[in-house]
Design a protein around this motif. Structure first.
Motif, mmCIF file in Angstrom:
data_model
loop_
_atom_site.group_PDB
_atom_site.id
_atom_site.type_symbol
_atom_site.label_atom_id
_atom_site.label_comp_id
_atom_site.label_asym_id
_atom_site.label_seq_id
_atom_site.Cartn_x
_atom_site.Cartn_y
_atom_site.Cartn_z
ATOM 1 N N VAL A 1 0.867 -1.075 -0.263
ATOM 2 C CA VAL A 1 0.120 -0.525 0.016
ATOM 3 C C VAL A 1 1.076 0.984 0.407
ATOM 4 N N THR A 2 1.037 2.057 -1.180
ATOM 5 C CA THR A 2 1.778 3.004 -1.261
ATOM 6 C C THR A 2 0.995 3.962 -1.476
ATOM 7 N N PHE A 3 1.061 4.885 -0.097
ATOM 8 C CA PHE A 3 -0.338 6.321 -0.551
ATOM 9 C C PHE A 3 -0.062 6.485 0.998
ATOM 10 N N SER A 4 -0.551 7.904 0.997
ATOM 11 C CA SER A 4 -0.007 8.782 2.361
ATOM 12 C C SER A 4 -1.737 9.675 2.898
ATOM 13 N N LEU A 5 -2.524 10.098 4.188
ATOM 14 C CA LEU A 5 -3.568 10.747 4.262
ATOM 15 C C LEU A 5 -2.415 12.188 4.383
ATOM 16 N N VAL B 1 1.726 0.810 11.744
ATOM 17 C CA VAL B 1 1.294 1.792 11.238
ATOM 18 C C VAL B 1 1.942 2.534 9.978
ATOM 19 N N HIS B 2 0.914 3.024 8.918
ATOM 20 C CA HIS B 2 1.311 3.475 8.472
ATOM 21 C C HIS B 2 1.423 5.018 8.301
ATOM 22 N N GLN B 3 1.079 5.695 9.141
ATOM 23 C CA GLN B 3 1.238 7.062 9.980
ATOM 24 C C GLN B 3 0.393 7.876 10.802
ATOM 25 N N VAL B 4 1.086 8.415 11.439
ATOM 26 C CA VAL B 4 0.810 8.533 12.887
ATOM 27 C C VAL B 4 -0.127 10.569 12.979
ATOM 28 N N ASP C 1 -16.749 16.159 18.868
ATOM 29 C CA ASP C 1 -16.503 16.421 17.113
ATOM 30 C C ASP C 1 -15.854 16.825 16.166
ATOM 31 N N GLU C 2 -14.561 17.010 17.433
ATOM 32 C CA GLU C 2 -13.018 17.711 16.834
ATOM 33 C C GLU C 2 -12.449 16.548 15.645
ATOM 34 N N PHE C 3 -12.925 15.558 16.122
ATOM 35 C CA PHE C 3 -12.210 14.219 15.955
ATOM 36 C C PHE C 3 -12.794 14.130 14.234
ATOM 37 N N ASP C 4 -13.918 14.397 14.808
ATOM 38 C CA ASP C 4 -14.965 13.836 13.463
ATOM 39 C C ASP C 4 -14.564 14.912 12.331
ATOM 40 N N GLY C 5 -14.031 16.454 12.560
ATOM 41 C CA GLY C 5 -13.702 17.305 12.173
ATOM 42 C C GLY C 5 -12.343 17.027 11.475
ATOM 43 N N PHE C 6 -11.037 16.265 12.109
ATOM 44 C CA PHE C 6 -9.917 16.016 11.703
ATOM 45 C C PHE C 6 -10.331 15.002 10.477
ATOM 46 N N GLY C 7 -11.632 13.480 10.964
ATOM 47 C CA GLY C 7 -11.608 12.777 10.221
ATOM 48 C C GLY C 7 -12.328 13.216 8.363
ATOM 49 N N ARG C 8 -13.069 14.073 8.201
ATOM 50 C CA ARG C 8 -13.872 14.869 7.562
ATOM 51 C C ARG C 8 -12.727 15.625 6.114
ATOM 52 N N SER C 9 -11.839 15.537 7.477
ATOM 53 C CA SER C 9 -10.327 16.614 7.015
ATOM 54 C C SER C 9 -9.460 15.499 5.653
ATOM 55 N N LEU C 10 -9.144 14.761 6.265
ATOM 56 C CA LEU C 10 -8.343 13.644 5.227
ATOM 57 C C LEU C 10 -9.018 13.235 4.109
ATOM 58 N N PHE C 11 -7.845 13.032 3.118
ATOM 59 C CA PHE C 11 -7.326 13.239 2.591
ATOM 60 C C PHE C 11 -6.448 12.105 1.620
ATOM 61 N N VAL C 12 -6.258 11.586 0.424
ATOM 62 C CA VAL C 12 -4.829 11.095 -0.078
ATOM 63 C C VAL C 12 -4.389 12.075 -0.852
#
Length: 201
Positions: free
Chosen positions: A3-7, A77-80, A186-197
């Motif tokens: 798996v060669t990707f990053s968030l 892990v791939h990222q932290v 809510d802060e965590f959910d906002g972070f989750g929605r901000s993630l992109f490949v």
């Protein structure tokens, strides 16, 4: 499958920090120490309601360096990402792992967010968590007793199936400070929605 990707994220970089994952040896150790020291200095400089205490800066730098050194050795892990809204309290680690997509989507996402994982203190709270950037996903809040700590812990688990890449992605954090974790959902959910490949790695 490799798996060669990053968030990546466009969340506040002074609150959501990308932790470097480096190897063993003198070179990586030096880079970790430098990253930890600079990061601690920056975070404490942002606290404008009290003077910077060099002992506190050194303590946070030590904690950051220790986490960056030990975590990849103990958990694959791939990222932290680190959630550090205030350097005066313990930070949270958000672990990212990815693997090839397998099985029916709903059942796989339920498994990845630990919906039916043994050991839960009560039935986990699971919701759909689709995002524009990552696609179909789920999020769970799970309470369990940690075997080593013998204390009630809370984990927040996100999982997505990224159809375009043929991978399933997990983002997970956990801790013993249940009140603080649940008050920041809510802060965590906002972070989750901000993630992109990020394919430009």
């Amino acid at each position: 499958m490799n798996v060669t990707f990053s968030l990546d994220t466009d969340s506040d970089a002074t609150v959501w920090l990308a932790m470097p994952i480096l190897g063993d040896g003198w070179g990586p150790a030096r880079k970790r120490k430098k990253w930890a020291r600079r990061t601690s200095e920056l975070l404490w400089a942002l606290v404008d309601d009290e003077p910077v205490d060099k002992k506190q800066v050194k303590m946070l730098a030590f904690e950051l360096e220790s986490t960056a050194e030990l975590l990849p050795r103990t958990i694959p892990v791939h990222q932290v990402f680190l959630y550090v809204p205030d350097p005066r309290r313990e930070f949270l680690t958000f672990l990212v792992h990815a693997g090839p997509s397998e099985g029916e989507v709903d059942a796989t996402l339920d498994e990845l967010v630990q919906k039916n994982e043994p050991g839960a203190a009560q039935e986990p709270e699971v919701i759909d968590f689709d995002t524009e950037r990552l696609g179909r996903g789920k999020r769970s809040i799970r309470y369990f007793v940690a075997a080593k700590a013998e204390a009630l812990c809370c984990s927040v688990n996100y999982a997505w199936r990224i159809e375009s890449l043929g991978i399933d992605v997990i983002v997970r954090t956990l801790g013993e400070d249940i009140g603080w974790i649940t008050s920041n959902i809510d802060e965590f959910d906002g972070f989750g929605r901000s993630l992109f490949v990020n394919l430009d790695q």
